[in-house]
Scaffold this motif. Structure first.
Motif, PDB file in Angstrom:
ATOM      1  N   GLY A 157     -31.833  29.965 -25.566  1.00  0.00           N
ATOM      2  CA  GLY A 157     -31.990  28.549 -25.308  1.00  0.00           C
ATOM      3  C   GLY A 157     -33.117  28.373 -24.310  1.00  0.00           C
ATOM      4  N   LYS A 195     -40.870  24.465 -19.298  1.00  0.00           N
ATOM      5  CA  LYS A 195     -39.839  24.995 -20.183  1.00  0.00           C
ATOM      6  C   LYS A 195     -39.755  26.504 -20.019  1.00  0.00           C
ATOM      7  CE  LYS A 195     -38.636  25.315 -25.121  1.00  0.00           C
ATOM      8  NZ  LYS A 195     -39.030  24.906 -26.497  1.00  0.00           N
ATOM      9  N   GLU A 215     -32.972  19.632 -17.543  1.00  0.00           N
ATOM     10  CA  GLU A 215     -32.184  19.713 -18.774  1.00  0.00           C
ATOM     11  C   GLU A 215     -32.017  21.156 -19.205  1.00  0.00           C
ATOM     12  OE1 GLU A 215     -34.499  18.501 -22.526  1.00  0.00           O
ATOM     13  OE2 GLU A 215     -35.686  17.548 -20.928  1.00  0.00           O
ATOM     14  N   TYR A 216     -31.105  21.365 -20.155  1.00  0.00           N
ATOM     15  CA  TYR A 216     -30.931  22.705 -20.722  1.00  0.00           C
ATOM     16  C   TYR A 216     -30.423  22.624 -22.152  1.00  0.00           C
ATOM     17  CZ  TYR A 216     -25.789  22.597 -19.778  1.00  0.00           C
ATOM     18  OH  TYR A 216     -24.439  22.298 -19.743  1.00  0.00           O
ATOM     19  N   VAL A 217     -30.757  23.639 -22.912  1.00  0.00           N
ATOM     20  CA  VAL A 217     -30.275  23.792 -24.292  1.00  0.00           C
ATOM     21  C   VAL A 217     -29.594  25.144 -24.394  1.00  0.00           C
ATOM     22  CG1 VAL A 217     -30.953  24.103 -26.704  1.00  0.00           C
ATOM     23  CG2 VAL A 217     -31.957  22.258 -25.356  1.00  0.00           C
ATOM     24  N   GLU A 225     -26.184  24.492 -31.418  1.00  0.00           N
ATOM     25  CA  GLU A 225     -27.083  24.128 -30.326  1.00  0.00           C
ATOM     26  C   GLU A 225     -26.534  22.931 -29.563  1.00  0.00           C
ATOM     27  OE1 GLU A 225     -31.405  24.265 -31.055  1.00  0.00           O
ATOM     28  OE2 GLU A 225     -31.474  22.229 -30.217  1.00  0.00           O
ATOM     29  N   ARG A 226     -26.540  23.019 -28.242  1.00  0.00           N
ATOM     30  CA  ARG A 226     -26.048  21.953 -27.373  1.00  0.00           C
ATOM     31  C   ARG A 226     -27.150  21.585 -26.373  1.00  0.00           C
ATOM     32  NH1 ARG A 226     -20.397  22.854 -26.915  1.00  0.00           N
ATOM     33  NH2 ARG A 226     -20.311  20.956 -25.610  1.00  0.00           N
ATOM     34  N   HIS A 227     -27.438  20.310 -26.275  1.00  0.00           N
ATOM     35  CA  HIS A 227     -28.539  19.834 -25.432  1.00  0.00           C
ATOM     36  C   HIS A 227     -27.983  18.941 -24.328  1.00  0.00           C
ATOM     37  CE1 HIS A 227     -32.595  17.427 -25.237  1.00  0.00           C
ATOM     38  NE2 HIS A 227     -32.356  18.122 -24.148  1.00  0.00           N
ATOM     39  N   GLU A 242     -28.946  16.841 -20.564  1.00  0.00           N
ATOM     40  CA  GLU A 242     -29.980  16.328 -19.668  1.00  0.00           C
ATOM     41  C   GLU A 242     -29.362  15.857 -18.362  1.00  0.00           C
ATOM     42  OE1 GLU A 242     -32.232  13.211 -21.464  1.00  0.00           O
ATOM     43  OE2 GLU A 242     -33.165  14.525 -22.957  1.00  0.00           O
ATOM     44  N   GLU A 257     -24.370  15.429 -22.221  1.00  0.00           N
ATOM     45  CA  GLU A 257     -24.768  16.016 -23.503  1.00  0.00           C
ATOM     46  C   GLU A 257     -25.412  14.967 -24.404  1.00  0.00           C
ATOM     47  OE1 GLU A 257     -23.173  19.042 -26.963  1.00  0.00           O
ATOM     48  OE2 GLU A 257     -21.721  18.155 -25.567  1.00  0.00           O
ATOM     49  N   ASP A 291     -30.678  11.436 -30.253  1.00  0.00           N
ATOM     50  CA  ASP A 291     -31.963  11.246 -29.584  1.00  0.00           C
ATOM     51  C   ASP A 291     -32.787  10.223 -30.348  1.00  0.00           C
ATOM     52  OD1 ASP A 291     -33.889  11.579 -27.685  1.00  0.00           O
ATOM     53  OD2 ASP A 291     -34.128  13.731 -27.967  1.00  0.00           O
TER      54      ASP A 291
END
Length: 263
Positions: A35, A44, A92-94, A102-104, A106, A142, A146
């Protein structure tokens, strides 16, 4: 007396935070997926991102995340060490969960006042629950949709203490919070607010395409009427539950449609 109570609150919360820390090292998987995090400078950085929470305590993902950068991975060692990051460290993180989904997340500034003032557990337990929610503004939320209208899922924080007759009530309240997150949104980078059926109708009204579908009754998820009332002029509880349970469907049907078809 007040000072003693305040000290006890901080002691209980501090102990609970420490008890949930995971100090174990991590063994690389053969199908490892990377991720990334976005640091405060907007950079990033790819690596292994490990969720801090799970299905039983999803709110933990909003407080911390564990990360090891690709550049810090030592494949000659059996296990890798993580850094624990919080909303003050990154934007943020993924991550990939146990199902490789996949989990996003912010970092947002939002205080969950609804859960803060909903002290269903009562007594000291309810006061701690209120404290846990009203003192958290910077947190990871989460991203579930978007686009022009960005929608986040956000869990309330349960009490960290219960005793005697409060235990069963606190457990029931925690289960409710686990299964009933709030959905909040930001339209075109604006203020973050709670998403409700009434708000959904308002925020799509600037688009003739979406407004036309709303007027014609094409959106099934917007057909529940928040204004249905009992003979006493009060909202019936089951109707409130129906409206709240409709929000995920509103996100998938209405917000998706707006983001894809409106300027």
């Amino acid at each position: 007396m007040k000072k003693t109570l305040l000290f006890s609150l901080f002691t209980l919360i501090s102990f609970n935070t420490y008890a949930q820390e995971d100090h174990t090292d991590y063994e690389l998987r053969t199908d490892e997926k990377y991720g990334y995090i976005i640091d405060k400078g907007g950079k990033k950085i790819e690596g292994i991102v490990r969720l801090n929470g799970d299905a039983m305590n999803p709110w933990s993902n909003q407080k911390k995340v564990k990360f090891v950068a690709v550049s810090d991975i030592d494949k000659s060692k059996k296990k890798q060490k993580f850094k624990t990051l919080d909303p003050d460290d990154i934007k943020e993180y993924v991550a990939f969960d146990e199902n490789n989904d996949e989990r996003h997340f912010e970092m947002i500034k939002y205080t969950n006042t609804k859960e803060g003032f909903n002290t269903a557990t009562g007594g000291l337990s309810g006061n701690i629950k209120a404290f846990n929610n009203l003192t958290k503004s910077n947190q990871f939320a989460e991203v579930v949709k978007d686009g022009k209208i960005k929608v986040y899922k956000l869990y309330g924080y349960p009490t960290t203490f219960s005793a005697g007759g409060q235990i069963a009530v606190a457990e029931k309240e925690t289960e409710r919070m686990r299964n009933s997150p709030s959905y909040i949104y930001s339209k075109k980078g604006g203020k973050i607010e709670e998403l409700t059926l009434a708000k959904a109708k308002m925020i799509i009204a600037d688009c003739s395409y979406a407004k036309g579908k709303l007027t014609s009754g094409s959106y099934a998820s917007l057909k529940n009427d928040e204004k249905k009332r009992s003979g006493l002029g009060k909202l019936i509880k089951s109707q409130i539950d129906d409206v709240m349970s409709n929000v995920p469907q509103i996100v998938e049907e209405v917000i998706t449609d707006y983001n894809e078809n409106c300027k």
